[in-house]
Write a protein that holds these residues in place. Structure first.
Motif, short mmCIF file in Angstrom:
data_model
loop_
_atom_site.label_atom_id
_atom_site.label_comp_id
_atom_site.label_asym_id
_atom_site.label_seq_id
_atom_site.Cartn_x
_atom_site.Cartn_y
_atom_site.Cartn_z
N PHE A 1 -6.50 12.00 1.05
CA PHE A 1 -5.77 12.33 2.27
C PHE A 1 -4.54 11.43 2.48
CE2 PHE A 1 -9.42 14.17 5.12
CZ PHE A 1 -9.66 15.15 4.19
N HIS A 2 -3.66 11.91 3.41
CA HIS A 2 -2.54 11.14 3.98
C HIS A 2 -1.47 10.77 2.96
CE1 HIS A 2 -5.16 11.04 7.40
NE2 HIS A 2 -6.02 10.20 6.83
N LEU A 3 -1.30 11.56 1.92
CA LEU A 3 -0.32 11.23 0.89
C LEU A 3 1.10 11.24 1.44
CD1 LEU A 3 -1.72 13.43 -2.05
CD2 LEU A 3 -2.18 11.01 -1.57
N ASN A 4 1.89 10.29 0.96
CA ASN A 4 3.31 10.27 1.32
C ASN A 4 4.04 11.40 0.60
OD1 ASN A 4 5.75 9.01 2.47
ND2 ASN A 4 6.23 8.58 0.32
N ALA A 5 3.66 11.65 -0.66
CA ALA A 5 4.29 12.71 -1.46
C ALA A 5 3.31 13.17 -2.53
CB ALA A 5 5.58 12.21 -2.09
N PHE A 6 3.52 14.40 -3.00
CA PHE A 6 2.74 14.94 -4.11
C PHE A 6 3.45 14.63 -5.42
CE2 PHE A 6 1.85 18.07 -0.62
CZ PHE A 6 0.50 17.80 -0.48
N SER A 7 2.66 14.43 -6.49
CA SER A 7 3.23 14.18 -7.82
C SER A 7 2.91 15.28 -8.81
CB SER A 7 2.72 12.84 -8.37
OG SER A 7 3.09 11.77 -7.53
N VAL A 8 2.10 16.26 -8.42
CA VAL A 8 1.75 17.39 -9.30
C VAL A 8 1.84 18.67 -8.48
CG1 VAL A 8 0.26 16.04 -10.83
CG2 VAL A 8 -0.72 17.12 -8.79
N THR B 1 1.51 9.77 -3.93
CA THR B 1 1.74 8.38 -3.53
C THR B 1 1.10 8.14 -2.17
OG1 THR B 1 3.90 8.98 -2.58
CG2 THR B 1 3.88 8.12 -4.83
N THR B 2 0.65 6.91 -1.97
CA THR B 2 -0.07 6.55 -0.75
C THR B 2 0.86 6.61 0.46
OG1 THR B 2 -1.41 5.06 -2.07
CG2 THR B 2 -1.52 4.79 0.31
N GLY B 3 0.34 7.16 1.55
CA GLY B 3 1.16 7.27 2.76
C GLY B 3 0.32 7.25 4.02
N SER B 4 0.91 7.79 5.08
CA SER B 4 0.26 7.79 6.39
C SER B 4 0.54 9.10 7.12
CB SER B 4 0.74 6.59 7.22
OG SER B 4 0.00 6.47 8.42
N THR B 5 0.61 10.21 6.37
CA THR B 5 0.89 11.50 6.98
C THR B 5 -0.33 12.03 7.72
OG1 THR B 5 0.32 12.64 4.92
CG2 THR B 5 2.64 12.08 5.25
N GLY B 6 -0.08 12.93 8.68
CA GLY B 6 -1.18 13.49 9.47
C GLY B 6 -1.66 12.51 10.51
N THR C 1 0.82 -1.21 0.00
CA THR C 1 0.00 0.00 0.00
C THR C 1 0.86 1.26 0.00
OG1 THR C 1 -1.81 -1.13 1.15
CG2 THR C 1 -1.78 1.27 1.26
N SER C 2 1.82 1.33 0.93
CA SER C 2 2.66 2.51 1.06
C SER C 2 3.47 2.72 -0.21
CB SER C 2 3.59 2.37 2.25
OG SER C 2 4.39 3.52 2.40
N GLY C 3 3.39 3.93 -0.76
CA GLY C 3 4.14 4.26 -1.97
C GLY C 3 3.41 3.98 -3.26
N SER C 4 2.26 3.29 -3.21
CA SER C 4 1.50 3.04 -4.44
C SER C 4 0.95 4.36 -4.99
CB SER C 4 0.34 2.09 -4.17
OG SER C 4 0.79 0.77 -3.97
N PRO C 5 0.91 4.49 -6.32
CA PRO C 5 0.40 5.73 -6.90
C PRO C 5 -1.06 6.00 -6.54
CG PRO C 5 1.57 4.45 -8.55
CD PRO C 5 1.41 3.56 -7.35
N VAL C 6 -1.36 7.26 -6.29
CA VAL C 6 -2.74 7.72 -6.12
C VAL C 6 -3.10 8.45 -7.41
CG1 VAL C 6 -4.30 9.18 -4.78
CG2 VAL C 6 -2.45 7.94 -3.64
N LEU C 7 -4.22 8.05 -8.03
CA LEU C 7 -4.60 8.60 -9.32
C LEU C 7 -5.84 9.48 -9.22
CD1 LEU C 7 -4.29 5.42 -11.61
CD2 LEU C 7 -2.48 6.94 -10.78
#
Length: 270
Positions: free
Chosen positions: A102-109, A123-128, A63-69
Motif C-alpha cells: 500500500f501507499h506507493l509513491n509511484a508504480f514501477s511496473v 517506490t515507498t510513499g504516503s498516498t491515500g 523511507t520516502s522514495g525507497s524501492p518496493v520489491l
C-alpha cells in the motif's frame, strides 16, 4: 446387525471426508519487500487490516522514495484507493497466495506484469490514508490475512516502531549491490566525464561493480576515484543508459575512495 453397523461406519467416514478441510497450499518463501542490505523497523496497530505490518527505514536511509520489491514472483496488478490504500499493488503468487503493498509513491511496473522476486514494483510513499511514508505489507491465503513470514520465519507484531528490525536479503546474490545516493548523478560511457549518457536518480539504486577512474571532488573536499557500473534512470537521446558509470562520490554513507553497498560490503571490481 453387524453388517448394518459396518455400513453406518462407512457412511460416517464418507461424510467426514467430504467436510475435511483442504490442506493449505505451501506458501512461497517470501522475502522482505525492500532492497538487499537495507534495515527497516516495523509495527502493527489495531486499525491495520488482514494481519498487516507497516515498515519504515531504520538504517539512516530515507523511507520516502525507497524501492518496493516483490517479495515473491507472480503477477502484479495496480490499484488506487483515494481514502485508503492510495496507490497499491497486489501480486498473485498462485496457489491462493497474494501479497499487498500500500501507499506507493509511484508504480514501477504496468498492471498485469509478470514480476520476479526482488524486482522493483514501486517506490515507498504516503498516498491515500497515510500519515507518513511507509510500506503497508500483507500476505493473504485465499483472501484471508496471514501472520507475516519472511524467509519462513514469522515476524513479531509490536505496537510501535523501534523494537524490532528486519534486514533484507531480497535481491542479494543476483549480481546487484544496493546503494543509496544523495543526489542525482550523471552517468558516463567510461569512468570519466567525457561522454554523458544520462542520469541516475538520487535514492536507492543497484550497481554491478566498480572501476578506478577520474577523480571527482566536491566543494567540501570529499573525493572518490571509484566509478560504479549501473543502469541509468534517464537516458539522453542517442545514448545508452545500460552499463553506464556513475561516480562513487555520490554514495550517501561512505568516505573518500570507498565504494561499499548499504550492507557495508565492498563492491567488487568489474
Amino acid at each position: 446387525m453387524r453388517s448394518a453397523r459396518i455400513a453406518l461406519l462407512g457412511l460416517i467416514a464418507l461424510v467426514g471426508g467430504l467436510f475435511t478441510a483442504t490442506p493449505a497450499q505451501a506458501a512461497p518463501l517470501f522475502k522482505a519487500p525492500f532492497a538487499c542490505g537495507q534495515k527497516w523497523t516495523y509495527s502493527h496497530h489495531s486499525a491495520e487490516v488482514r494481519e498487516a505490518l507497516d515498515f519504515v527505514r531504520s538504517d539512516g536511509g530515507t523511507t520516502s522514495g525507497s524501492p518496493v520489491l516483490a517479495s515473491a514472483s507472480g503477477t502484479a496488478t495496480r490499484y488506487y484507493q483515494a481514502n485508503g490504500a492510495g496507490n497499491y499493488i497486489v501480486i498473485d503468487h498462485g496457489g491462493g497466495w497474494k501479497t499487498y503493498y500500500f501507499h506507493l509513491n509511484a508504480f514501477s511496473v504496468p498492471s498485469g506484469a509478470s514480476v520476479g522476486q526482488g524486482q522493483q514494483i514501486g517506490t515507498t510513499g504516503s498516498t491515500g490514508n497515510s500519515s507518513g511514508a511507509h510500506i503497508h505489507y500483507e500476505q493473504l491465503y485465499n483472501g484471508v490475512g496471514q501472520k507475516i513470514r519472511i524467509n519462513g520465519t514469522q515476524l513479531a507484531y509490536p505496537g510501535s516502531y523501534g523494537g524490532y528490525h528486519l534486514t533484507s536479503d531480497n535481491g542479494c546474490g543476483a549480481g546487484k549491490y544496493w546503494v543509496d545516493t544523495f543526489a542525482n548523478a550523471t552517468g558516463y560511457a567510461q569512468p570519466n566525464t567525457n561522454d554523458a549518457q544520462g542520469v541516475l536518480n538520487a535514492g536507492t539504486n543497484y550497481v554491478y561493480c566498480k572501476v578506478w577512474g577520474q577523480e571527482i571532488r566536491g566543494a567540501n573536499g570529499t573525493y572518490n576515484h571509484w566509478w560504479l557500473k549501473t543502469d541509468l534512470d534517464t537516458v539522453y537521446a542517442g545514448k545508452n543508459g545500460r552499463g553506464a558509470y556513475v561516480s562513487a562520490y555520490y554514495l550517501s554513507r561512505w568516505g573518500n575512495d570507498e565504494a561499499r553497498d548499504n550492507n557495508g560490503a565492498v563492491i567488487p571490481n568489474c
